[in-house]
Design an enzyme around this catalytic site. Sequence first.
Site, PDB file in Angstrom:
ATOM      1  CB  CYS A 115       9.912 -21.550  -2.659  1.00  0.00           C
ATOM      2  SG  CYS A 115      10.556 -20.187  -1.515  1.00  0.00           S
ATOM      3  CB  CYS A 136       7.202 -15.277   1.900  1.00  0.00           C
ATOM      4  SG  CYS A 136       7.201 -15.048   0.800  1.00  0.00           S
ATOM      5  CB  CYS A 143       4.084 -15.720  -5.051  1.00  0.00           C
ATOM      6  SG  CYS A 143       5.393 -16.588  -5.423  1.00  0.00           S
ATOM      7  CB  CYS A 148      11.417 -13.331  -4.921  1.00  0.00           C
ATOM      8  SG  CYS A 148      10.284 -14.464  -4.585  1.00  0.00           S
ATOM      9  CG  HIS A 192      20.196   3.091 -10.293  1.00  0.00           C
ATOM     10  ND1 HIS A 192      21.747   2.935 -11.146  1.00  0.00           N
ATOM     11  CD2 HIS A 192      20.189   4.972 -11.129  1.00  0.00           C
ATOM     12  CE1 HIS A 192      22.381   4.046 -11.518  1.00  0.00           C
ATOM     13  NE2 HIS A 192      21.386   5.257 -11.674  1.00  0.00           N
ATOM     14  CB  CYS A 245      23.402   2.503  -6.006  1.00  0.00           C
ATOM     15  SG  CYS A 245      24.566   1.090  -5.574  1.00  0.00           S
ATOM     16  CB  CYS A 264      28.394   0.770 -11.239  1.00  0.00           C
ATOM     17  SG  CYS A 264      26.507   0.894 -12.308  1.00  0.00           S
ATOM     18  CB  CYS A 323      22.758  -4.183 -11.289  1.00  0.00           C
ATOM     19  SG  CYS A 323      22.285  -3.391  -9.832  1.00  0.00           S
ATOM     20  CB  CYS A 348      17.772  -3.795   0.051  1.00  0.00           C
ATOM     21  SG  CYS A 348      16.106  -4.977  -0.828  1.00  0.00           S
ATOM     22  CB  CYS A 366      21.192  -8.484  -3.786  1.00  0.00           C
ATOM     23  SG  CYS A 366      19.843  -9.058  -2.987  1.00  0.00           S
ATOM     24  CB  CYS A 423      19.522  -5.427  -7.464  1.00  0.00           C
ATOM     25  SG  CYS A 423      17.814  -4.691  -6.816  1.00  0.00           S
ATOM     26  CB  CYS A 442      13.410  -9.646  -5.554  1.00  0.00           C
ATOM     27  SG  CYS A 442      13.107  -9.528  -4.004  1.00  0.00           S
TER      28      CYS A 442
HETATM   29 FE1  FSX Z   1       6.858 -16.659  -3.793  1.00  0.00          FE
HETATM   30 FE2  FSX Z   1       6.836 -17.312  -0.969  1.00  0.00          FE
HETATM   31 FE3  FSX Z   1       9.508 -15.920  -3.578  1.00  0.00          FE
HETATM   32 FE4  FSX Z   1       9.294 -18.207  -2.402  1.00  0.00          FE
HETATM   33  O1  FSX Z   1       5.918 -18.595  -0.250  1.00  0.00           O
HETATM   34  S1  FSX Z   1       8.059 -14.453  -2.835  1.00  0.00           S
HETATM   35  S2  FSX Z   1       8.461 -18.047  -4.588  1.00  0.00           S
HETATM   36  S3  FSX Z   1      10.550 -16.543  -1.980  1.00  0.00           S
HETATM   37  O2  FSX Z   1       9.052 -17.691  -0.696  1.00  0.00           O
HETATM   38  O3  FSX Z   1       6.053 -17.054  -1.882  1.00  0.00           O
HETATM   39 FE1  SF4 Z   2      23.147   1.507 -10.101  1.00  0.00          FE
HETATM   40 FE2  SF4 Z   2      23.071  -1.505  -9.370  1.00  0.00          FE
HETATM   41 FE3  SF4 Z   2      24.628   0.234 -10.482  1.00  0.00          FE
HETATM   42 FE4  SF4 Z   2      23.944   0.250  -7.726  1.00  0.00          FE
HETATM   43  S1  SF4 Z   2      25.311  -1.334  -8.788  1.00  0.00           S
HETATM   44  S2  SF4 Z   2      24.155   2.024  -9.013  1.00  0.00           S
HETATM   45  S3  SF4 Z   2      22.126   0.228  -8.283  1.00  0.00           S
HETATM   46  S4  SF4 Z   2      23.244  -0.270 -11.392  1.00  0.00           S
HETATM   47 FE1  SF4 Z   3      16.068  -5.940  -2.627  1.00  0.00          FE
HETATM   48 FE2  SF4 Z   3      16.827  -6.412  -5.366  1.00  0.00          FE
HETATM   49 FE3  SF4 Z   3      17.918  -8.467  -3.598  1.00  0.00          FE
HETATM   50 FE4  SF4 Z   3      15.515  -7.546  -4.520  1.00  0.00          FE
HETATM   51  S1  SF4 Z   3      16.615  -8.018  -5.353  1.00  0.00           S
HETATM   52  S2  SF4 Z   3      16.412  -7.931  -2.036  1.00  0.00           S
HETATM   53  S3  SF4 Z   3      15.338  -4.953  -4.467  1.00  0.00           S
HETATM   54  S4  SF4 Z   3      18.214  -5.819  -3.323  1.00  0.00           S
END
Ligand code: FSX
Ligand code: SF4
Ligand code: SF4
Length: 319
Positions: free
Chosen positions: A64, A67, A167, A205, A242, A245, A266, A272, A281, A293, A299, A302
């Site tokens: 998309c 990245c 991706c 992602c 986790h 966290c 939590c 999550c 992160c 996130c 989370c 991703c």
């Molecule tokens: Fe994939 Fe890149 Fe996700 Fe997007 O192009 S990792 S769909 S955020 O941006 O490839």
């Molecule tokens: Fe674990 Fe998510 Fe709870 Fe944080 S919010 S303690 S990462 S399950």
């Molecule tokens: Fe980080 Fe999880 Fe958010 Fe992805 S979804 S950016 S691994 S906190």
Amino acid sequence: MKDKQALPEAQLKPTGISRRNFLKTLTGTAAGIGISQVFNPALIQALEKGLERHPVIWLQGQGCTGCSVSLLNSVDPTIADILLKVISLQFHPTVGVTEGENAMKHVYEVAEEYKGRFSLVIEGAIPVAENGKYCILGEIDHREITMMDLVQETAPIAGSVLAVGTCAAYGGIPAAKGNVTGATGVMNFFKKNNITTPVVNIPGCPPHPDWIVGSIVHLLNVGIPELDYDGRPTLFFGENIHDNCPRLDDYDEAVMAATLSDPLGCRMDVGCKGPDTYADCYKRKWNSGLNWCVDNSVCIGCVEPGFPDAMSPFYEPAY
Ligand code: FSX
Ligand code: SF4
Ligand code: SF4
């Protein structure tokens, strides 16, 4: 790297990026600094050696463009410094100024000129169904060049490959259930096509800009970073979300958020996937260290190879 990068004289210029800024790049904002990363001797040694500009070809398949957009959000060093001082970006479909046949020809010329010494960045998955026709990048003399063709032709002669985004690394969203394009990730594609060039996966992602910049700088100055089982640098993907966290105490004491708008507790009951996810992160944070996130949502895992199918539904608990 296949061999030592012997770059032309013109490219052997120091970048002007200060040691302090470089460390910040690798470690994120002050609030998110991981001490072990700051004192990583290999990184400090790399800084002392100085940085060299390095030819990079950036291809985009099925993605998309998030990245690339994430990389454009790199605050320190700025995207301008990265493009003008750290790397020599020879081709990028979104920010490049050359178009059409000339741009396509340039890719082949650069790959040939810097054989074994350029880095290939792959963003987006590679569709292999219907002989790759789901993703045509351009043409030369009326020959359509697919993403599949260009990766097959340039990856074997690259010095290294960075698979940027989930991706590219593992197939990600384009390879999710219902995919008709045969979308697949770089490592899988290489295996099927006997391409042995080293690959560094930078999933997410999208991926955090620090993960992209830090991996590029590490690759160019120190070499391939230490990688985990899924081909990701342990520098950024070595710790479980986790286990680290800030809401872990709530989890231990069974203080659970019941809705996404609940500011406390939590977030496991609202979906999550932190326990199944490895990334920094929780300390690096996003949006220049502003939030991440779990602060406002959950989370969704991703950065993991099974994303998104293995992490779905996003807002329901995994148990
Ligand atoms: Fe994939 Fe890149 Fe996700 Fe997007 O192009 S990792 S769909 S955020 O941006 O490839
Ligand atoms: Fe674990 Fe998510 Fe709870 Fe944080 S919010 S303690 S990462 S399950
Ligand atoms: Fe980080 Fe999880 Fe958010 Fe992805 S979804 S950016 S691994 S906190």
